[in-house]
Scaffold this motif. Structure first.
Motif, PDB file in Angstrom:
ATOM      1  N   ASP A  55      11.012  28.103  42.429  1.00 44.89           N
ATOM      2  CA  ASP A  55       9.801  28.297  41.640  1.00 44.89           C
ATOM      3  C   ASP A  55       9.275  29.714  41.812  1.00 44.89           C
ATOM      4  O   ASP A  55       9.518  30.383  42.823  1.00 44.89           O
ATOM      5  CB  ASP A  55       8.746  27.276  42.050  1.00 44.89           C
ATOM      6  N   TYR A  56       8.531  30.164  40.835  1.00 41.86           N
ATOM      7  CA  TYR A  56       7.903  31.479  40.872  1.00 41.86           C
ATOM      8  C   TYR A  56       6.610  31.418  40.068  1.00 41.86           C
ATOM      9  O   TYR A  56       6.353  30.454  39.331  1.00 41.86           O
ATOM     10  CB  TYR A  56       8.834  32.568  40.330  1.00 41.86           C
ATOM     11  N   VAL A  57       5.769  32.437  40.215  1.00 44.93           N
ATOM     12  CA  VAL A  57       4.423  32.423  39.630  1.00 44.93           C
ATOM     13  C   VAL A  57       4.185  33.726  38.887  1.00 44.93           C
ATOM     14  O   VAL A  57       4.520  34.807  39.378  1.00 44.93           O
ATOM     15  CB  VAL A  57       3.343  32.241  40.720  1.00 44.93           C
ATOM     16  N   LEU A  58       3.600  33.619  37.708  1.00 40.86           N
ATOM     17  CA  LEU A  58       3.149  34.788  36.942  1.00 40.86           C
ATOM     18  C   LEU A  58       1.661  34.646  36.644  1.00 40.86           C
ATOM     19  O   LEU A  58       1.137  33.531  36.568  1.00 40.86           O
ATOM     20  CB  LEU A  58       3.933  34.912  35.636  1.00 40.86           C
ATOM     21  N   GLU A  59       1.001  35.772  36.471  1.00 37.30           N
ATOM     22  CA  GLU A  59      -0.439  35.782  36.201  1.00 37.30           C
ATOM     23  C   GLU A  59      -0.716  36.646  34.991  1.00 37.30           C
ATOM     24  O   GLU A  59      -0.102  37.709  34.820  1.00 37.30           O
ATOM     25  CB  GLU A  59      -1.200  36.315  37.422  1.00 37.30           C
ATOM     26  N   ASN A  60      -1.651  36.213  34.122  1.00 40.13           N
ATOM     27  CA  ASN A  60      -2.001  37.018  32.953  1.00 40.13           C
ATOM     28  C   ASN A  60      -3.258  37.828  33.220  1.00 40.13           C
ATOM     29  O   ASN A  60      -3.859  37.754  34.303  1.00 40.13           O
ATOM     30  CB  ASN A  60      -2.146  36.143  31.702  1.00 40.13           C
ATOM     31  N   ASN A  61      -3.670  38.605  32.228  1.00 40.53           N
ATOM     32  CA  ASN A  61      -4.792  39.533  32.411  1.00 40.53           C
ATOM     33  C   ASN A  61      -6.135  38.826  32.561  1.00 40.53           C
ATOM     34  O   ASN A  61      -7.123  39.458  32.940  1.00 40.53           O
ATOM     35  CB  ASN A  61      -4.871  40.510  31.231  1.00 40.53           C
ATOM     36  N   GLN A  62      -6.200  37.523  32.263  1.00 34.70           N
ATOM     37  CA  GLN A  62      -7.429  36.771  32.454  1.00 34.70           C
ATOM     38  C   GLN A  62      -7.463  36.083  33.820  1.00 34.70           C
ATOM     39  O   GLN A  62      -8.354  35.287  34.106  1.00 34.70           O
ATOM     40  CB  GLN A  62      -7.588  35.711  31.350  1.00 34.70           C
ATOM     41  N   GLY A  63      -6.481  36.376  34.672  1.00 36.70           N
ATOM     42  CA  GLY A  63      -6.463  35.809  36.007  1.00 36.70           C
ATOM     43  C   GLY A  63      -5.912  34.398  36.079  1.00 36.70           C
ATOM     44  O   GLY A  63      -6.054  33.726  37.110  1.00 36.70           O
ATOM     45  N   VAL A  64      -5.282  33.928  35.014  1.00 37.75           N
ATOM     46  CA  VAL A  64      -4.720  32.575  34.993  1.00 37.75           C
ATOM     47  C   VAL A  64      -3.282  32.636  35.487  1.00 37.75           C
ATOM     48  O   VAL A  64      -2.452  33.370  34.939  1.00 37.75           O
ATOM     49  CB  VAL A  64      -4.773  31.968  33.578  1.00 37.75           C
ATOM     50  N   GLN A  65      -2.994  31.874  36.533  1.00 41.03           N
ATOM     51  CA  GLN A  65      -1.648  31.828  37.090  1.00 41.03           C
ATOM     52  C   GLN A  65      -0.872  30.642  36.529  1.00 41.03           C
ATOM     53  O   GLN A  65      -1.428  29.572  36.305  1.00 41.03           O
ATOM     54  CB  GLN A  65      -1.696  31.721  38.615  1.00 41.03           C
ATOM     55  N   TYR A  69      15.944  32.519  51.480  1.00 41.73           N
ATOM     56  CA  TYR A  69      14.496  32.314  51.368  1.00 41.73           C
ATOM     57  C   TYR A  69      13.808  33.600  51.774  1.00 41.73           C
ATOM     58  O   TYR A  69      14.170  34.239  52.771  1.00 41.73           O
ATOM     59  CB  TYR A  69      14.037  31.177  52.281  1.00 41.73           C
ATOM     60  N   ASN A  70      12.823  34.022  51.001  1.00 40.30           N
ATOM     61  CA  ASN A  70      12.016  35.163  51.405  1.00 40.30           C
ATOM     62  C   ASN A  70      10.604  35.006  50.881  1.00 40.30           C
ATOM     63  O   ASN A  70      10.374  34.407  49.819  1.00 40.30           O
ATOM     64  CB  ASN A  70      12.629  36.489  50.946  1.00 40.30           C
ATOM     65  N   LYS A  71       9.667  35.542  51.624  1.00 37.93           N
ATOM     66  CA  LYS A  71       8.246  35.455  51.294  1.00 37.93           C
ATOM     67  C   LYS A  71       7.599  36.796  51.596  1.00 37.93           C
ATOM     68  O   LYS A  71       7.709  37.314  52.717  1.00 37.93           O
ATOM     69  CB  LYS A  71       7.572  34.344  52.107  1.00 37.93           C
ATOM     70  N   THR A  72       6.938  37.374  50.610  1.00 37.14           N
ATOM     71  CA  THR A  72       6.245  38.648  50.780  1.00 37.14           C
ATOM     72  C   THR A  72       4.741  38.425  50.748  1.00 37.14           C
ATOM     73  O   THR A  72       4.229  37.750  49.846  1.00 37.14           O
ATOM     74  CB  THR A  72       6.644  39.647  49.678  1.00 37.14           C
ATOM     75  N   GLU A  73       4.047  38.979  51.729  1.00 33.30           N
ATOM     76  CA  GLU A  73       2.595  38.892  51.789  1.00 33.30           C
ATOM     77  C   GLU A  73       2.001  40.291  51.863  1.00 33.30           C
ATOM     78  O   GLU A  73       2.601  41.209  52.440  1.00 33.30           O
ATOM     79  CB  GLU A  73       2.153  38.070  52.999  1.00 33.30           C
ATOM     80  N   ILE A  74       0.824  40.452  51.271  1.00 34.00           N
ATOM     81  CA  ILE A  74       0.126  41.734  51.286  1.00 34.00           C
ATOM     82  C   ILE A  74      -0.757  41.795  52.523  1.00 34.00           C
ATOM     83  O   ILE A  74      -1.609  40.930  52.744  1.00 34.00           O
ATOM     84  CB  ILE A  74      -0.712  41.905  50.008  1.00 34.00           C
ATOM     85  N   GLU A 121      -0.826  42.354  39.383  1.00 38.50           N
ATOM     86  CA  GLU A 121       0.120  43.122  40.192  1.00 38.50           C
ATOM     87  C   GLU A 121       0.342  42.489  41.563  1.00 38.50           C
ATOM     88  O   GLU A 121       1.452  42.526  42.102  1.00 38.50           O
ATOM     89  CB  GLU A 121      -0.378  44.557  40.346  1.00 38.50           C
ATOM     90  N   ARG A 122      -0.706  41.882  42.129  1.00 39.06           N
ATOM     91  CA  ARG A 122      -0.538  41.199  43.413  1.00 39.06           C
ATOM     92  C   ARG A 122       0.456  40.047  43.270  1.00 39.06           C
ATOM     93  O   ARG A 122       1.344  39.859  44.104  1.00 39.06           O
ATOM     94  CB  ARG A 122      -1.888  40.674  43.912  1.00 39.06           C
ATOM     95  N   THR A 123       0.292  39.285  42.203  1.00 38.12           N
ATOM     96  CA  THR A 123       1.195  38.153  41.979  1.00 38.12           C
ATOM     97  C   THR A 123       2.604  38.639  41.679  1.00 38.12           C
ATOM     98  O   THR A 123       3.592  38.059  42.144  1.00 38.12           O
ATOM     99  CB  THR A 123       0.677  37.286  40.824  1.00 38.12           C
ATOM    100  N   ARG A 124       2.724  39.709  40.896  1.00 34.19           N
ATOM    101  CA  ARG A 124       4.053  40.245  40.587  1.00 34.19           C
ATOM    102  C   ARG A 124       4.768  40.692  41.856  1.00 34.19           C
ATOM    103  O   ARG A 124       5.976  40.485  42.008  1.00 34.19           O
ATOM    104  CB  ARG A 124       3.938  41.408  39.602  1.00 34.19           C
ATOM    105  N   MET A 125       4.038  41.289  42.792  1.00 28.14           N
ATOM    106  CA  MET A 125       4.657  41.784  44.019  1.00 28.14           C
ATOM    107  C   MET A 125       5.045  40.653  44.963  1.00 28.14           C
ATOM    108  O   MET A 125       6.036  40.757  45.692  1.00 28.14           O
ATOM    109  CB  MET A 125       3.706  42.757  44.729  1.00 28.14           C
ATOM    110  N   THR A 126       4.293  39.555  44.962  1.00 27.17           N
ATOM    111  CA  THR A 126       4.492  38.530  45.980  1.00 27.17           C
ATOM    112  C   THR A 126       5.127  37.243  45.476  1.00 27.17           C
ATOM    113  O   THR A 126       5.745  36.509  46.259  1.00 27.17           O
ATOM    114  CB  THR A 126       3.146  38.171  46.641  1.00 27.17           C
ATOM    115  N   ARG A 127       4.989  36.916  44.164  1.00 24.13           N
ATOM    116  CA  ARG A 127       5.433  35.593  43.718  1.00 24.13           C
ATOM    117  C   ARG A 127       6.250  35.598  42.432  1.00 24.13           C
ATOM    118  O   ARG A 127       6.652  34.542  41.943  1.00 24.13           O
ATOM    119  CB  ARG A 127       4.226  34.660  43.527  1.00 24.13           C
ATOM    120  N   SER A 128       6.485  36.745  41.828  1.00 20.52           N
ATOM    121  CA  SER A 128       7.208  36.763  40.553  1.00 20.52           C
ATOM    122  C   SER A 128       8.704  36.568  40.739  1.00 20.52           C
ATOM    123  O   SER A 128       9.428  36.316  39.766  1.00 20.52           O
ATOM    124  CB  SER A 128       6.955  38.076  39.805  1.00 20.52           C
TER     125      SER A 128
END
Length: 800
Positions: free
Chosen positions: A718-728, A657-662, A683-690
């Motif tokens: 589970d993991y999260v991605l975000e698009n250029n319109q800010g939709v996760q 288990y690992n969790k990265t926070e900015i 980029e925030r989502t890619r760094m912390t949740r991708s």
């Protein structure tokens, strides 16, 4: 290979040295008790895998090959849950050299060694949406599985031991060292869908070399066809005919994209040799690998202004077909002098990534455009010269103090060669876009040939003060020609509470020097970006920090990333073959280097002025911008069962288990107010949740006579991605199941068969808005276990 560098290294081998070499002598479960194994992370001898001050995974060659996985990095992913190797598609060169990471950090936060010596990185820079965007990594798949004796993974910061990059941990690949016999293996398989067919022929053999010496050679040939999970393209393909749809719309093959694994062909040869020379041992190892791959870009429709209908009347799918070559070699001499064990070595490694584009055109040239292009070449090379000393001294309480010190010299170079003119020029035809479609070639302005060097000094001490208490300390100083110096330290300790229970802990600082790729990479290429009105072409410029654009915007030169790490663990060794390790950790990294988001002229007058003469619509840079903290826990448990007449069973559970926070974002002063542009939600989502925060596996291996069977349950969280319109979009965790069986026909022949992803599990589908007209059904940049579904294979091995 630069011959002058090699001659310089050979002449200087007595004057320089490297970071601490592989250390701990240890007994492993996969070898005979009398065989001593060197393991990274400790210099004390005769230790077991659970006896160290930090967690070390030891994966044998048998474990790597047990699942039938044919790629080294993919096999490592399934063996070590904290190691991530996601699949990607339509990500330019990253389709050929995929990024891999440890403990959820960047790919370049993990140091890779071969036989304890530093391995060079790939020349490729990951640019387009993958994990570790803006980084480069070691291409583990350039090292064939057939050459590997075992892999050791140190899950702890180790910059004070090994130098730059070892923030997340260290992967040490130990090559086979047999002096007789060998094996030859043929493997073939395909996916349930009937694509992705692959076959692989690989093997190794050894010969005696002098007295007590060996010469081991391993080779591999691997061919894999592409997989494709693209949806059908529903869009209009042809220009209207008299205001009506072209009749060809009804017969057009709408599977016109390639979204899946690249097709590739890989050949590699590795050698490992050692022999007695005088009072010491001469050793040498290295290898050559050559890979050609092919993957698709975005399809160009017949009606698109990026198409020339006289060349492609039905449109076309540009194909990226890069050629990748890796060359490496080390020579060294180990000997004893005045009670000291001395190791002097010199090594050289080179990675070349040549961009080729096929089934394409330069629309600005018109109907006379060629359809294949040499789009340019990236090359990086690394020279290492090392000298290490080690010995034991009598210490308090009748114990021995292990003392090691040394010095190292390293030179890194980076070159960009422009593509042929047709791959980037604007021919002026009807205002059509310039450059080869699919990947625009490197322009002469992007050409660079730069290098930097550094010298490092280290000292380490380690001691078993009592039978129950072990401690160690290390300090390392490095001086770089481009940004100055850094000093790192490490403290470690372990206390055995009794015969079964032990506590261990480490504290260390670390650093990662900006890579020469990040320092000098520069390119202007056509990217297709969704700004809310569909995908539109933009001339996107990646500018290095010595460029006029960067200087005009106040973007400073890159500085090293610095880390502070702490870990604490609990170890249990039971009497009935049960072992358990639980290790918690925290890694804080300051000034992480990112590839920024895009800046356009509309963002500020300063940006508009800087871009005016660059020929780019937008600009991005490598900047020290982000402070992060990563926290996690690793659990590994194993149990051996003796089933008497029913054979034996080994069960192993591994969980990470690992969790990265900015923690903070720091950007150049002149660009204040543009934080969202430089480091946006994507980029925030890619760094912390991708990357999945939870990964695990449960593996059962059963042996009965000549039959061995294996069942593995693998979990990708589970993991999260975000698009250029800010939709996760959150993609749920999935279980996959692998089964295999291996039967020893006789002393020479073994047959195996198995299924990976038995139940044909796929990732969640993307939101409709992110599917690009239903074509990209699955996440194409960060799928942890890919999106190919089930795969079955058969294998035959001949031992001699």
């Amino acid at each position: 290979m630069n011959k002058n560098k090699v001659l310089l290294a050979l002449a200087s081998v007595g004057a320089f040295s490297s970071s601490a070499a592989v250390a701990q002598q240890q007994e492993g479960a996969e070898v005979q008790a009398e065989e001593r194994i060197q393991v990274i992370g400790s210099r004390l001898s005769m230790r077991t895998a659970t006896d160290g001050t930090a967690p070390v995974d030891i994966i044998s060659a048998e474990e790597l090959s047990a699942s039938g996985i044919t790629e080294t990095a993919r096999a490592l992913q399934y063996a070590v849950p904290s190691f991530n190797f996601p699949s990607s598609s339509i990500t330019d060169g990253s389709d050929a050299v995929r990024p891999a990471s440890l403990r959820g950090l960047s790919p370049d936060h993990t140091l890779v060694l071969v036989n304890g010596k530093r391995r060079h990185m790939s020349a490729l820079v990951h640019l387009n949406g993958t994990t570790g965007r803006g980084s480069s990594n070691v291409d583990l798949n350039a090292i064939p599985i057939s050459a590997i004796k075992r892999i050791e993974v140190l899950r702890d910061g180790a910059a004070a031991l090994y130098g730059s990059d070892a923030i997340a941990g260290v992967i040490n690949i130990v090559l086979k060292d047999q002096d007789e016999g060998g094996s030859l293996t043929a493997n073939a398989g395909q996916t349930y869908e009937g694509d992705g067919e692959q076959y692989k022929l690989h093997g190794s053999t050894g010969f005696e070399l002098g007295d007590n010496g060996h010469f081991t050679v391993a080779a591999e040939y691997h061919h894999k066809n592409k997989t494709n999970r693209a949806g059908l393209d529903p869009r209009q393909q042809y220009p209207l005919v008299d205001g009506e749809l072209d009749p060809r719309e009804a017969t057009f093959d709408r599977l016109n994209h390639h979204v899946g694994d690249a097709e590739f062909e890989n050949a590699a040869v590795f050698v490992n040799a050692a022999m007695q020379v005088g009072e010491g041992e001469f050793y040498a190892f290295g290898g050559v690998s050559d890979r050609s791959s092919q993957s698709g870009a975005f399809s160009r429709r017949a009606l698109d202004n990026r198409n020339i209908i006289e060349i492609y009347p039905d449109g076309f799918l540009p194909l990226l077909s890069p050629e990748t070559q890796d060359v490496s070699g080390y020579v060294g001499y180990r000997f004893e002098h005045s009670g000291w064990d001395v190791d002097a070595s010199v090594g050289y490694g080179e990675s070349e990534f040549q961009y080729r584009v096929e089934n394409s055109l330069n629309a600005s040239i018109g109907p006379s455009s060629q359809t294949e292009f040499d789009a340019g070449t990236l090359t990086t090379d690394e020279l290492n010269v090392t000298l290490d000393f080690q010995r034991f001294f009598p210490f308090v309480n009748n114990s021995d103090l292990a003392v090691a010190f040394g010095v190292s010299y390293r030179e890194n170079s980076y070159q960009i060669d422009a593509g042929e003119p047709a791959s980037y020029i604007n021919g002026g035809y009807q205002g059509r876009p310039a450059g080869s479609q699919g990947f625009t070639g490197f322009k002469p302005e992007s050409e660079v040939d730069e290098s930097r060097d550094n010298t490092g000094f280290y000292v380490e001490v380690e001691n078993m003060l009592t039978a129950d208490f072990q401690w160690g300390a290390a300090m390392r100083y490095e001086d770089y020609s481009d940004f100055g110096s850094n000093t790192s330290w490490k403290l470690s300790g372990r206390y055995d509470l009794n015969d079964q229970w032990a506590l261990r802990a480490t504290a260390n600082t670390g650093f990662r020097a900006p890579s020469v790729q990040q320092l000098y990479f520069s390119n202007i290429s056509t990217l297709f970006v969704d700004r809310g009105n569909g995908l539109q072409p933009e001339q996107s410029g990646t500018f290095n920090n010595i460029s006029d654009v960067a200087r005009a915007l106040g973007v400073d030169g890159l500085e090293p990333e610095e880390s502070q790490s702490f870990s604490a663990g609990l170890v249990f060794n039971g009497y009935e073959g049960f072992t358990l390790t639980i290790d918690a950790y925290q890694i804080a990294i300051d000034d992480r280097i990112i590839l920024s988001g895009d800046l356009s002229p509309a963002d500020s007058p300063a940006v508009a002025e800087a871009l005016a003469m660059s020929g780019a619509d937008n600009a991005r840079f490598f900047v020290n911008a982000v402070d992060t903290t990563t926290q996690g826990i690793d659990i590994v448990a194993a149990q051996e069962f003796n089933l008497d007449s029913l054979g034996s069973l080994r069960a192993q559970l591994a969980y990470g288990y690992n969790k990265t926070e900015i923690d903070d974002v720091n950007l150049p002063e002149l660009l204040g107010g543009l934080e969202e542009n430089l480091f946006d939600g994507v980029e925030r989502t890619r760094m912390t949740r991708s990357v999945p925060r939870n990964n695990g596996s449960v593996v059962f291996t059963h042996s009965l006579g000549d039959l061995q069977s294996r069942v593995a349950f693998n979990y990708f969280g589970d993991y999260v991605l975000e698009n250029n319109q800010g939709v996760q979009t959150e993609f749920s965790g999935k279980w996959t199941t692998d089964i295999s069986a291996r039967y020893q026909l006789n002393e020479q022949m073994i047959v195996s068969a198995g299924v990976q992803n038995l139940f044909d599990v796929y990732p969640d589908k993307q939101r409709p808005a992110s599917q690009f007209n239903g074509i990209f059904m699955y996440p194409n940049t960060n799928a942890p276990f890919g999106f190919n579904g089930g795969y079955y294979y058969a294998e035959f091995t001949y031992n001699f």
